[in-house]
Design an enzyme around this catalytic site. Sequence first.
Site, PDB file in Angstrom:
ATOM      1  N   HIS A 135       0.896  -1.185   0.048  1.00 59.47           N
ATOM      2  CA  HIS A 135      -0.085   0.156  -0.037  1.00 59.47           C
ATOM      3  C   HIS A 135       0.355   1.216  -0.287  1.00 59.47           C
ATOM      4  O   HIS A 135       2.033   1.493   0.534  1.00 59.47           O
ATOM      5  CB  HIS A 135      -1.204   0.056   1.112  1.00 59.47           C
ATOM      6  CG  HIS A 135      -0.154  -0.166   2.483  1.00 59.47           C
ATOM      7  ND1 HIS A 135       0.125   0.971   3.283  1.00 59.47           N
ATOM      8  CD2 HIS A 135       0.374  -1.175   2.814  1.00 59.47           C
ATOM      9  CE1 HIS A 135       1.111   1.153   4.286  1.00 59.47           C
ATOM     10  NE2 HIS A 135       1.252  -0.395   4.116  1.00 59.47           N
ATOM     11  N   HIS A 144      12.183  -0.434 -13.424  1.00 59.61           N
ATOM     12  CA  HIS A 144      11.865  -2.307 -13.348  1.00 59.61           C
ATOM     13  C   HIS A 144      11.957  -2.718 -12.286  1.00 59.61           C
ATOM     14  O   HIS A 144      13.191  -2.906 -11.381  1.00 59.61           O
ATOM     15  CB  HIS A 144      13.108  -2.824 -14.483  1.00 59.61           C
ATOM     16  CG  HIS A 144      12.845  -3.909 -14.984  1.00 59.61           C
ATOM     17  ND1 HIS A 144      13.252  -4.355 -15.534  1.00 59.61           N
ATOM     18  CD2 HIS A 144      11.842  -5.365 -14.035  1.00 59.61           C
ATOM     19  CE1 HIS A 144      13.541  -5.904 -15.731  1.00 59.61           C
ATOM     20  NE2 HIS A 144      12.513  -5.903 -14.978  1.00 59.61           N
TER      21      HIS A 144
END
Length: 207
Positions: A135, A144
């Site tokens: 979250h 990446h």
Amino acid sequence: MKNKLLIIGASGHGKVVADIAKKMNEWKSISFLDDNKRIDVSMGLQIIGTSDDVLKYIDDFDIFVGVGNNSIREKLQESLEAIGATIPKLIHPSAIIGNNVEIKPGTVVMPGAVVNCSTLIGKGCIINSGATIDHDNLIEDYVHISPGAHLAGTVKIGNGTWLGIGSIVSNNVSITKNCKIGAGAVVINDIEKGGTYMGVPAKIFKD
């Protein structure tokens, strides 16, 4: 959104991108551009030109950069944006995306990835297979996150950073732009200086 998709790059990462696009079932046709003139088919899909030909297709195709290298992907996507290309985002059907998650154009979320609530993922990112993002994360552009990497809550990852396979980032940690985090590294403190970091806990290897 158009009904045809053109992927720039027909090698390893581009193949995975194409596979995800097929499974999304949102385009009537999918094709590649690739600068290797020795091949004309990849993943059963036609290679219809090189990256220099992109202007021929800009009106009829959504265009996605299927290149794994962060800096090259950034250069290509920024050039596409400058000429007004329509750039989608690709999300594998098996990925789990929480509420209040924003994912910007040019990002791909791969099989089994989890992105939990109230997270922002920038443009041109790769959220690779089985990666988890908890979250309230902020993932800036052209990042990446490799297969099996895990980010706890309230993590920030700076532009162009690469997190290696199986790496872990503890909660409330910020990593600056243009870093490389080695495979299996565990980041428990903020990283404020660009460079390559390895180990448990992660320490700078070179800058």
